[in-house]
Design a protein around this motif. Structure first.
Motif, PDB file in Angstrom:
ATOM      1  N   ASP A 174      42.319  49.155  40.328  1.00  0.00           N
ATOM      2  CA  ASP A 174      42.353  47.915  41.138  1.00  0.00           C
ATOM      3  C   ASP A 174      41.965  46.626  40.393  1.00  0.00           C
ATOM      4  N   ALA A 175      40.733  46.981  39.672  1.00  0.00           N
ATOM      5  CA  ALA A 175      40.156  45.854  38.873  1.00  0.00           C
ATOM      6  C   ALA A 175      41.053  45.653  37.540  1.00  0.00           C
ATOM      7  N   PHE A 176      41.641  46.318  36.958  1.00  0.00           N
ATOM      8  CA  PHE A 176      42.202  46.313  36.001  1.00  0.00           C
ATOM      9  C   PHE A 176      43.621  45.477  36.306  1.00  0.00           C
ATOM     10  N   ASN A 177      44.474  45.883  37.482  1.00  0.00           N
ATOM     11  CA  ASN A 177      45.477  45.173  37.870  1.00  0.00           C
ATOM     12  C   ASN A 177      45.183  43.725  38.446  1.00  0.00           C
ATOM     13  N   ARG A 178      44.116  43.352  39.033  1.00  0.00           N
ATOM     14  CA  ARG A 178      43.583  42.282  39.377  1.00  0.00           C
ATOM     15  C   ARG A 178      43.190  41.426  38.247  1.00  0.00           C
ATOM     16  N   ILE A 179      42.703  41.855  37.234  1.00  0.00           N
ATOM     17  CA  ILE A 179      42.571  41.023  35.762  1.00  0.00           C
ATOM     18  C   ILE A 179      43.820  40.591  35.239  1.00  0.00           C
ATOM     19  N   HIS A 180      44.750  41.509  35.213  1.00  0.00           N
ATOM     20  CA  HIS A 180      45.983  41.328  34.557  1.00  0.00           C
ATOM     21  C   HIS A 180      46.728  40.267  35.313  1.00  0.00           C
ATOM     22  N   GLU A 181      46.740  40.208  36.954  1.00  0.00           N
ATOM     23  CA  GLU A 181      47.358  39.310  37.480  1.00  0.00           C
ATOM     24  C   GLU A 181      46.769  38.031  37.459  1.00  0.00           C
ATOM     25  N   TYR A 182      45.396  38.014  37.524  1.00  0.00           N
ATOM     26  CA  TYR A 182      44.525  36.965  37.233  1.00  0.00           C
ATOM     27  C   TYR A 182      44.654  36.013  36.040  1.00  0.00           C
ATOM     28  N   LEU A 183      44.866  36.719  35.048  1.00  0.00           N
ATOM     29  CA  LEU A 183      45.143  36.268  33.662  1.00  0.00           C
ATOM     30  C   LEU A 183      46.402  35.384  33.595  1.00  0.00           C
ATOM     31  N   LYS A 184      47.694  36.446  34.026  1.00  0.00           N
ATOM     32  CA  LYS A 184      48.814  35.816  34.180  1.00  0.00           C
ATOM     33  C   LYS A 184      49.231  34.744  34.975  1.00  0.00           C
ATOM     34  N   ILE A 185      48.586  34.800  36.090  1.00  0.00           N
ATOM     35  CA  ILE A 185      48.839  33.549  37.160  1.00  0.00           C
ATOM     36  C   ILE A 185      48.340  32.211  36.416  1.00  0.00           C
ATOM     37  N   ASN A 186      47.019  32.334  36.057  1.00  0.00           N
ATOM     38  CA  ASN A 186      46.298  31.162  35.578  1.00  0.00           C
ATOM     39  C   ASN A 186      46.411  30.937  34.075  1.00  0.00           C
TER      40      ASN A 186
END
Lengths: 152, 153
Positions: B131-143
């Motif tokens: 879950d942490a990995f997915n969140r990091i990925h998404e966060y970096l992508k969105i921002n």
């Protein structure tokens, strides 16, 4: 940072035991040597290699992760398949066929009939001297004559 | 989007930097929980695992061969574990790159199970790190960020 985390990395309070440390290092060295040898070999994948030596790919994966206390038999099997040395051990250098000093007195007394009192004097000296002296005796006329008599 | 945690730097080695995940509102990061778990630090393989991690960040680098991926298709290859011996003692992590490792929690695989999915404790740890990995990925992508932008000292 917490004391426990500090200690984990910097061994501030608990040292990693030397034997554990050396074992892990050697296991990782061997793991990397095997991985390197496979990559340089004719095997296209690690899975191919595992199959060639009748090993489960999961076992090979554990070996390459440095997790297995490999037997000499397995290492030799891997070396043979890869046609390379993974571990190198210097060939043991045998000394010239000198008999062990412990056996020399009895041997010489039996064959060459060296008087036991001569040996009693010699055995108080250091081992090297003992061997040299007996070798000298072997070449002496007295011993040469005994050899002749023994086989006559 | 709120990441829900921060990435705390816990070690800078000669070959790699190590981070851990500290969830918002929690006092300690996941790796701290791992090393303060009495069952973990008294495990016979604990010192060997410690040495192995040390070798990775200080001497050998984060070579792929030392990280074991979990056999589950939904998990990215970056989500893996470091273990020792027969793999009872394990720590889950994200091998973000050759030089950056994010350590999560871990635990001990019981003798009587074959797969981590059979252990509630280990499953929870794997799910957390995934879950942490997915969140990091998404966060970096969105921002439109890179990982270095969200790392904390």
């Amino acid at each position: 940072m917490s004391r426990e985390v500090d200690d984990f990395f910097d061994e501030t309070e608990t040292k990693i035991p030397e034997d554990v440390s050396q074992l892990v290092e050697k296991q990782m060295d061997i793991a990397e040597a095997i991985a390197d040898a496979i990559d340089k070999s004719e095997f296209k994948t690690r899975k191919d290699f595992a199959e060639a030596i009748s090993m489960k790919p999961s076992m090979l994966s554990r070996i390459l992760a440095g997790n297995v206390n490999l037997t000499l038999k397995t290492i030799t099997k891997i070396e043979a398949a890869l046609e390379t040395d993974i571990i190198h051990v210097e060939e043991f250098k045998h000394e010239d066929s000198k008999m062990k000093p412990d056996y020399l007195p009895e041997f010489y007394q039996f064959i060459f009939k060296i008087p036991s009192n001569l040996y009693d004097i010699r055995k108080n000296q250091n081992t090297e001297t003992e061997i040299l002296d007996i070798e000298t005796l072997t070449n002496s006329n007295l011993i040469q004559r005994d050899i002749h008599d023994a086989f006559a | 989007m709120n990441l829900g945690f921060k990435l705390v730097r816990i070690k800078v080695g000669k070959k790699a930097k190590i981070y851990s995940i500290q969830y918002d509102g929690e006092e300690n990061h996941e790796f701290h929980k791992f090393v303060t778990n009495p069952e973990v630090c008294s495990h016979p393989d604990f010192q060997a695992l410690r040495k192995k991690i040390k070798e990775l960040y200080d001497k050998r680098g984060l070579l792929q061969q030392y990280f074991r991926s979990e056999d589950e298709k939904c998990l990215h290859s970056e989500i893996c574990r470091i273990d020792y011996g027969v793999g009872y003692l394990r720590i889950y992590c994200i091998r973000w790159s050759d030089k950056m490792l994010i350590l999560g929690g871990g635990g001990i695989k019981p003798d009587d199970i074959r797969f981590w999915q059979e252990s509630t404790e280990l499953s929870a740890e794997v799910r957390k790190i995934a879950d942490a990995f997915n969140r990091i990925h998404e966060y970096l992508k969105i921002n439109n960020l890179v990982i270095e932008d969200i790392l904390e000292d």
